[in-house]
Design a protein around this motif. Structure first.
Motif, PDB file in Angstrom:
ATOM      1  N   ILE A 119      -9.020-123.223 -35.769  1.00 14.02           N
ATOM      2  CA  ILE A 119      -8.990-124.491 -35.041  1.00 14.02           C
ATOM      3  C   ILE A 119      -9.997-125.444 -35.698  1.00 14.02           C
ATOM      4  O   ILE A 119     -11.197-125.194 -35.685  1.00 14.02           O
ATOM      5  CB  ILE A 119      -9.355-124.297 -33.559  1.00 14.02           C
ATOM      6  N   ALA A 120      -9.488-126.515 -36.292  1.00 10.56           N
ATOM      7  CA  ALA A 120     -10.336-127.508 -36.952  1.00 10.56           C
ATOM      8  C   ALA A 120     -10.610-128.630 -35.950  1.00 10.56           C
ATOM      9  O   ALA A 120      -9.862-129.603 -35.854  1.00 10.56           O
ATOM     10  CB  ALA A 120      -9.651-128.044 -38.204  1.00 10.56           C
ATOM     11  N   GLY A 121     -11.669-128.482 -35.173  1.00  6.37           N
ATOM     12  CA  GLY A 121     -11.958-129.419 -34.102  1.00  6.37           C
ATOM     13  C   GLY A 121     -12.713-130.643 -34.552  1.00  6.37           C
ATOM     14  O   GLY A 121     -13.219-130.716 -35.679  1.00  6.37           O
ATOM     15  N   ASP A 122     -12.800-131.627 -33.667  1.00  2.93           N
ATOM     16  CA  ASP A 122     -13.581-132.843 -33.903  1.00  2.93           C
ATOM     17  C   ASP A 122     -14.996-132.649 -33.350  1.00  2.93           C
ATOM     18  O   ASP A 122     -15.196-131.932 -32.368  1.00  2.93           O
ATOM     19  CB  ASP A 122     -12.950-134.048 -33.198  1.00  2.93           C
ATOM     20  N   ASN A 123     -15.961-133.322 -33.973  1.00  2.45           N
ATOM     21  CA  ASN A 123     -17.338-133.308 -33.459  1.00  2.45           C
ATOM     22  C   ASN A 123     -17.544-134.564 -32.621  1.00  2.45           C
ATOM     23  O   ASN A 123     -18.080-135.565 -33.081  1.00  2.45           O
ATOM     24  CB  ASN A 123     -18.341-133.258 -34.618  1.00  2.45           C
ATOM     25  N   ASP A 124     -17.088-134.523 -31.390  1.00  2.00           N
ATOM     26  CA  ASP A 124     -17.181-135.681 -30.503  1.00  2.00           C
ATOM     27  C   ASP A 124     -18.593-135.837 -29.951  1.00  2.00           C
ATOM     28  O   ASP A 124     -19.273-134.848 -29.670  1.00  2.00           O
ATOM     29  CB  ASP A 124     -16.216-135.523 -29.319  1.00  2.00           C
ATOM     30  N   GLU A 125     -19.001-137.086 -29.755  1.00  2.76           N
ATOM     31  CA  GLU A 125     -20.291-137.334 -29.120  1.00  2.76           C
ATOM     32  C   GLU A 125     -20.320-136.773 -27.698  1.00  2.76           C
ATOM     33  O   GLU A 125     -21.358-136.354 -27.203  1.00  2.76           O
ATOM     34  CB  GLU A 125     -20.584-138.832 -29.107  1.00  2.76           C
ATOM     35  N   SER A 126     -19.165-136.775 -27.047  1.00  4.02           N
ATOM     36  CA  SER A 126     -19.067-136.257 -25.676  1.00  4.02           C
ATOM     37  C   SER A 126     -19.071-134.736 -25.618  1.00  4.02           C
ATOM     38  O   SER A 126     -19.293-134.145 -24.556  1.00  4.02           O
ATOM     39  CB  SER A 126     -17.781-136.769 -25.031  1.00  4.02           C
ATOM     40  N   GLY A 127     -18.783-134.104 -26.751  1.00  2.00           N
ATOM     41  CA  GLY A 127     -18.691-132.647 -26.781  1.00  2.00           C
ATOM     42  C   GLY A 127     -17.322-132.099 -26.438  1.00  2.00           C
ATOM     43  O   GLY A 127     -17.093-130.886 -26.502  1.00  2.00           O
ATOM     44  N   THR A 165     -22.114-135.671 -36.045  1.00  2.00           N
ATOM     45  CA  THR A 165     -21.663-136.084 -34.715  1.00  2.00           C
ATOM     46  C   THR A 165     -20.768-137.315 -34.816  1.00  2.00           C
ATOM     47  O   THR A 165     -21.076-138.259 -35.544  1.00  2.00           O
ATOM     48  CB  THR A 165     -22.865-136.399 -33.815  1.00  2.00           C
ATOM     49  N   GLY A 166     -19.664-137.279 -34.098  1.00  2.00           N
ATOM     50  CA  GLY A 166     -18.731-138.402 -34.095  1.00  2.00           C
ATOM     51  C   GLY A 166     -17.699-138.363 -35.202  1.00  2.00           C
ATOM     52  O   GLY A 166     -16.903-139.289 -35.331  1.00  2.00           O
ATOM     53  N   ALA A 167     -17.684-137.289 -35.994  1.00  3.34           N
ATOM     54  CA  ALA A 167     -16.775-137.209 -37.136  1.00  3.34           C
ATOM     55  C   ALA A 167     -15.651-136.207 -36.897  1.00  3.34           C
ATOM     56  O   ALA A 167     -15.812-135.219 -36.179  1.00  3.34           O
ATOM     57  CB  ALA A 167     -17.544-136.826 -38.397  1.00  3.34           C
ATOM     58  N   ASP A 168     -14.506-136.477 -37.519  1.00  4.58           N
ATOM     59  CA  ASP A 168     -13.449-135.475 -37.601  1.00  4.58           C
ATOM     60  C   ASP A 168     -13.308-135.100 -39.082  1.00  4.58           C
ATOM     61  O   ASP A 168     -13.995-135.641 -39.955  1.00  4.58           O
ATOM     62  CB  ASP A 168     -12.131-135.981 -37.002  1.00  4.58           C
ATOM     63  N   TRP A 169     -12.368-134.197 -39.384  1.00  2.00           N
ATOM     64  CA  TRP A 169     -12.267-133.718 -40.769  1.00  2.00           C
ATOM     65  C   TRP A 169     -11.672-134.758 -41.702  1.00  2.00           C
ATOM     66  O   TRP A 169     -11.897-134.702 -42.919  1.00  2.00           O
ATOM     67  CB  TRP A 169     -11.484-132.409 -40.806  1.00  2.00           C
TER      68      TRP A 169
END
Length: 288
Positions: free
Chosen positions: A243-251, A274-278
């Protein structure tokens, strides 16, 4: 009697509001099923329902379908009183009716999606659409119509059931009434026994596919990661699923990715920033 009846109505309405279901139209304690408009929904939609018994043992239930909210309600000394058989039958009948309506809408939307897809224009190069240029990804089989990119979404039987539209600014929408839960858009050809990635956004999936050369299943959002992962595990039981997840600020992205990986005995990858996707990482020259 009138005051007592009105008190029951007022308390029922107040408890509905506390649960997040604000209804301003008149309510009736007549033991019948009523469909109602809930504040905040699209005008004309009656996505709420309730039954209220305003007798010596006031009780009822209310639900708001978009929120998946369902509350069994009792007042005062009726707290321990079970729902009547008639009320349980009404609730079950309403549930089955909603299921039929939802299924019918999904079938109609799937037919519409297939027609739009068949008549959409293929996209062959990145330069054909500003969203592709900005995200620095190839089209990988998606199409276009009325200025938007069109991304196909399939169910677990690999039948096209919905479409996602992405405009030049990156705004995204699905066909209303169509299926999304557990549905996915594939980039590359998943094969059992091989590595398979699952991610949220289509551009992220395109970047991962190009960078790693592996098949990707796009889930559309964090809330659908686990459902798509479960589908992937059924379809490809021997695959190494990541699972290639996003690093959301919200978590939210990180939590959803970890939960999806745990559900299928897979792995997860989260960008360090933080705040980045792949897509952000790969477009900036980073490695997965």
């Amino acid at each position: 009697m009138t005051n007592n009846y009105q008190n029951i109505i007022d308390q029922f309405r107040a408890d509905m509001a506390k649960a997040g279901m604000v209804v301003k139209e008149p309510l009736f304690g007549d033991s019948l099923l009523h469909r109602v408009y809930v504040e905040g929904d699209r005008p004309g939609k009656k996505n709420g329902a309730y039954i209220l018994h305003a007798d010596n043992h006031p009780a009822g239930y209310f639900e708001h379908f978009p929120q998946d909210l369902k509350v069994i309600w009792r007042q005062g000394d009726a707290c321990g009183k079970p729902l009547s058989l008639a009320m349980r039958r009404q609730i079950e009948a309403e549930r089955k009716r909603r299921q039929r309506e939802r299924w019918q809408r999904q079938q109609e939307t799937a037919e519409k999606a297939r027609w739009i897809w068949q008549n959409a224009k293929p996209v062959f190069e990145t330069k054909q659409h500003p969203y592709l240029r900005r995200k620095r990804v190839k089209p990988y089989g998606i199409r276009t119509g009325r200025g938007s990119l069109i991304v196909p979404f399939y169910d677990d039987t690999r039948v096209l059931v919905n479409l996602q539209f992405i405009d030049a600014e990156g705004n995204k929408r699905f066909l209303a009434g169509g299926r999304k839960k557990g549905c996915f858009s594939p980039i590359g050809q998943p094969m059992d026994g091989e590595r398979l990635l699952i991610c949220e956004g289509w551009a992220t999936g395109a970047s991962l596919h190009e960078a790693l050369g592996v098949a990707v299943m796009v889930a559309a959002d964090a809330g659908n990661l686990e459902q798509v992962a479960l589908v992937a595990r059924r379809l490809y039981p021997a695959a190494e699923i990541v699972i290639a997840g996003d690093n959301d600020e919200s978590g939210v992205g990180q939590t959803a990715a970890k939960k999806a990986a745990l559900a299928i005995g897979g792995k997860y990858l989260i960008p360090a920033q933080t705040g980045a996707d792949w897509n952000d990482v790969i477009s900036a020259g980073g490695a997965v």
